[in-house]
Design an enzyme around this catalytic site. Structure first.
Site, PDB file in Angstrom:
ATOM      1  N   GLU B  63      -8.294 -37.143 -36.324  1.00  0.00           N
ATOM      2  CA  GLU B  63      -9.477 -36.554 -35.690  1.00  0.00           C
ATOM      3  C   GLU B  63      -9.686 -35.104 -36.085  1.00  0.00           C
ATOM      4  OE1 GLU B  63      -7.258 -38.423 -34.110  1.00  0.00           O
ATOM      5  OE2 GLU B  63      -8.305 -39.996 -32.984  1.00  0.00           O
ATOM      6  N   PHE B 125      -4.585 -44.419 -18.707  1.00  0.00           N
ATOM      7  CA  PHE B 125      -4.164 -44.508 -20.107  1.00  0.00           C
ATOM      8  C   PHE B 125      -5.174 -43.779 -20.997  1.00  0.00           C
ATOM      9  CE2 PHE B 125      -4.282 -46.797 -24.217  1.00  0.00           C
ATOM     10  CZ  PHE B 125      -3.050 -46.362 -24.682  1.00  0.00           C
ATOM     11  N   GLN B 126      -4.672 -42.945 -21.857  1.00  0.00           N
ATOM     12  CA  GLN B 126      -5.483 -42.132 -22.769  1.00  0.00           C
ATOM     13  C   GLN B 126      -6.515 -41.274 -22.035  1.00  0.00           C
ATOM     14  OE1 GLN B 126      -6.837 -44.519 -26.173  1.00  0.00           O
ATOM     15  NE2 GLN B 126      -4.891 -44.057 -27.170  1.00  0.00           N
ATOM     16  N   LYS B 175     -16.447 -44.350 -20.323  1.00  0.00           N
ATOM     17  CA  LYS B 175     -16.754 -45.670 -20.891  1.00  0.00           C
ATOM     18  C   LYS B 175     -17.802 -46.425 -20.076  1.00  0.00           C
ATOM     19  CE  LYS B 175     -14.436 -49.598 -23.023  1.00  0.00           C
ATOM     20  NZ  LYS B 175     -13.139 -50.244 -23.320  1.00  0.00           N
ATOM     21  N   MET B 492       1.390 -16.744 -48.310  1.00  0.00           N
ATOM     22  CA  MET B 492       1.022 -15.559 -47.538  1.00  0.00           C
ATOM     23  C   MET B 492       2.124 -15.209 -46.536  1.00  0.00           C
ATOM     24  SD  MET B 492      -1.222 -13.239 -47.533  1.00  0.00           S
ATOM     25  CE  MET B 492      -2.901 -13.603 -48.029  1.00  0.00           C
TER      26      MET B 492
END
Lengths: 176, 596
Positions: B63, B125-126, B175, B492
């Site tokens: 993502e 969940f999630q 949802k 760097m």
């Protein structure tokens, strides 16, 4: 340089859409950038347009205060920001509930102080009194100093400009 | 039901579900492509995506890559980039990309799935508190709890993302909102509650022109805001700079806003900017900042920043003005409109070019230029990274390429040695400094410009951070060219350790690097490698001639450092030009050491 400039207390009023998360946005702005909040109050003031007013007392240099105002004005749910400290005369009031416990003598003493400082007795139980006091923050500080309470609950500063200075929702719209 | 017609409501009942409303908003907003990754909470939306053709979905492999790809799309087109991810880890993985987009003012709308409203707060969940997590890293965010808010919120999200100073906006979609019926509300019917001042105050413009007309040592200092304002703003800036005859420098984010090979361009300003740009910023008597925010990489030590100048600051964001550096003339407004007004005022006064009037200033600048602060020595078979980038430029300069970079030494060398001539061609992570930005950003840019040459100039350490996106590039046959400056270090980090931490190179060596050629081949891409200077041109030519994704592993001198450098806590006139310069380590103050 700005670092040496003196910090000053400002009372800032913000008119916001009363929607979830708006207070978190304002508080997050202060905590995320390390600004102080000395006092904060919030309540809906226009149920028809679902607008809330947030009164914030903060302190900082002119630079920081200008930055705070610009950042507040940028938030999407914010309609207007007013710095009462800069924009002219205003009145600021605070409400506190002050509980005093003790023997009869002590309570009588507290009642006397309350009487001449215009605090109102709002509850009384055996051995205990609760006063309601409104006034400037300094007046409330003075009352608390005198009655030596066991517990204090303060509402924070609410403020409003005098005369024709009005914090109201401006019509928003792109300027072309 | 006909698959093509399914996202249109039936005329009688006007019932769409929430997912269909989302698709309809995307269509009405002109969204062509969404970068995303599916999961449980957004399955209804994926189901609707599946049934239509108007909005294309590009499947990323992480993502974070979706957000950077959307940023690459946005920064190379000027349009809003759109992301679609699921709840929980899908949403939390976007946080780095969102913060990157916020810091660099990139318009992104990120749609996140959420557990159904009745389960919010139950540690489902999630489930993650997405609006809580993303509040400080977005311009604004929303949780849609009522179906009647859905279309309005989505339209407003696009408006907020692109209006004024652009930025990322998250819309969290439970949802059940996606699955249940939801009314549609067209874009024009949404009441605007977010307005930004775009036209400058004419009085400020007059004050600015007054200062401009009397300056003896002026410099324009322009940043990414000019590019965000649009190509017209860049044209106006170029006209104004040429008509005044004054020098200009650009920030890292502003590269491309003014043609890099124009003699009036002094190169990039800041920590690794050119000597002439930094010295001119230090010594000027008038600074005209346009769409730049006086970032610490630009200013160096604030009390040593351009001490003798008056400053004009043009910015659309009032909170950027007087934030770090106090200015004499503050112009709040869109760069395009402000530059237009400034140019008109300049012409009205019939001022013409003041090149002769400031000839002494140009002579001074030429003396600084003669120092040749970007010099390096390419000798023998070892490849100097600067040389590699200059050779790449020599090959592609007529192809109008889009360049993306990651973060670190290679990024600075690219900024110094790869001239950018036009806006929307230079995509780099400036504010946040996100390693792993460049490759997915190149994917987003290539999706937006299928026929353009898109090159990701990267480093070995940065590139590994999002190399999984090779799979995305292969799936969509994206011919991105990765030009990897491989020095086997986090260069760097190593440079700072060498300068400021007694050369104790803690954990900055990239041990166990993969064989990048084989790695590319494992994904079905082409891998190339150059280890000697004599191989460089051949590898660059092969990279450009080969179809599809190419990863060119350019193995360079591992201990080359980026110069010039203004150490943390130093002022512009304390710039270090080369290793021979008096020891950087002794030159840095204790206060400077705490700066990053």
């Amino acid at each position: 340089m700005k670092a040496q400039e003196e910090e000053r207390r400002h009372t800032i009023c913000v008119l916001v859409d009363n929607e979830p998360g708006v207070l978190a946005r304002v508080i997050g702005l202060f905590s995320g950038r390390g600004y102080n909040i000395d006092s904060l109050t919030v309540a809906e003031v226009d149920p028809r347009h679902k607008l809330s007013r947030i009164n914030i007392v903060t302190s900082g240099t002119t630079f920081v205060i200008e930055q705070i105002k610009a950042l507040l004005a940028k938030l999407v749910p914010v309609h207007e920001v007013q710095d009462l400290t800069v924009e002219g005369p205003h009145v600021a009031r605070e409400l506190a509930l002050v509980k005093v416990l003790g023997d009869r003598e002590r309570l009588v003493q507290a009642l006397r102080i309350a009487d001449f400082m215009h605090a109102r007795l709002v509850d009384s139980t055996p051995g205990g009194l609760v006063f309601e006091v409104t006034g400037s923050s300094e007046e409330i500080d003075a009352f608390i100093d005198l009655v030596e309470p066991v517990e204090v609950s303060r509402a924070g500063v609410v403020a409003i400009g005098r005369g024709h200075s009005i914090l109201g929702a401006r019509e928003t719209g792109e300027d072309g | 039901m006909n698959a093509q017609a399914s996202s249109a409501p039936s005329a009688e009942t006007n019932t769409r579900n929430g997912a269909q409303v989302v698709i309809e908003v995307l269509r009405e907003q002109g969204v062509e492509v969404v970068f995303g990754y599916p999961g449980g909470a957004v399955l209804p939306l994926y189901d609707e995506l599946f049934k239509q053709d108007a909005v294309r979905h590009v499947l990323v492999r992480h993502e974070q890559g979706a957000v950077h790809a959307a940023e690459g799309y946005a920064r190379s087109t000027g349009k809003v980039g759109v992301v679609l991810v699921t709840s929980g880890p899908g949403a939390t993985n976007t946080v780095t990309g969102l913060t990157d987009a916020l810091m660099d003012s990139v318009p992104v709308v990120c749609l996140t799935g959420q557990v159904p409203t009745h389960m919010i707060g139950n540690d489902a969940f999630q489930e993650a508190d997405t609006v809580g997590i993303t509040r400080p890293c977005t311009k604004h965010n929303y949780l849609v709890k009522r179906p009647e808010d859905l279309a309005r919120v989505l339209h407003e999200a696009f408006e907020v993302a692109r209006c004024g100073r652009p930025g990322p906006v998250v819309v969290d979609l439970p949802k059940n909102i996606l699955m249940g019926p939801a009314p549609y509300c067209p874009r024009h019917a949404v009441r605007r509650r977010y307005a930004v001042r775009r036209d400058p105050d004419p009085r400020r413009i007059e004050e600015a022109v007054e200062l401009l007309s009397r300056a003896e040592r002026p410099i324009f200092y322009a940043g990414g805001g000019v590019i965000n304002s649009g190509p017209r703003a860049c044209e106006l800036l170029t006209e104004l700079v040429r008509e005044t005859g004054y020098p200009i420098t650009l920030t890292l984010m502003g590269l491309g806003a003014f043609p890099a090979e124009d003699p009036q361009f002094l190169g990039m300003v800041g920590m690794h900017g050119t000597y002439e740009a930094n010295m001119a910023m230090y010594a000027c008597d008038l600074m005209i900042a346009v769409g730049a925010r006086f970032d610490d990489r630009v200013t160096g030590r604030l009390d040593g920043f351009s001490p003798g100048s008056r400053k004009i600051h043009i910015d659309i964001d009032p909170s950027s003005i007087n934030k770090n550096v106090p200015v004499e003339v503050a112009v709040v407004g869109d760069a395009e409109r402000s530059l237009e007004a400034l140019l008109q005022a300049w012409r009205r006064r019939g001022l013409g070019s003041r090149r002769q009037a400031v000839a002494g200033w140009w002579a001074q600048i030429d003396r600084w230029r003669a120092v040749d602060s970007l010099r390096f020595r390419q000798e023998g078979e070892g490849i100097k990274p600067q040389h590699a980038i200059r050779r790449l430029y020599a090959f592609v300069k007529d192809k109008d390429p889009i360049i993306t970079t990651d973060v670190g030494q290679h990024q600075m060398w690219a900024a110094q040695h790869f001239p950018i001539h036009k806006p929307l061609r230079w995509l780099t992570s400036g504010g946040l400094g996100t390693m792993g930005y460049g490759f997915p950003a190149a994917i987003g840019a290539q999706i937006a410009h299928p026929d353009k040459l898109v090159i990701n100039i990267s480093g070995d350490a940065s590139w590994i951070m999002n190399m999984q996106e090779m799979s995305t590039a292969m799936q969509y046959r994206l011919p991105v060219k990765v030009f990897m400056i491989n020095n086997r270090w986090m260069g760097m980090v190593r440079q700072w350790q060498d300068f400021f931490h007694g050369s104790r190179r803690a954990e900055s060596y990239m041990d166990s690097l993969p064989d990048f050629v084989k790695l590319a081949e494992a994904f079905g891409a082409t891998g190339l490698r150059a280890t000697k200077a004599s191989e460089l041109d051949e590898v660059i030519a092969a990279m450009l001639e080969t179809d599809g994704l190419v990863v060119a592993d350019i193995q360079v001198d591992p201990v080359e450092n980026v110069y010039p450098m203004i150490p943390g806590g130093a002022a512009h006139n304390e710039i270090k030009l080369s290793p021979e310069d008096d020891g950087v380590q002794e030159g840095i103050s204790e206060e400077g050491m705490v700066l990053v």
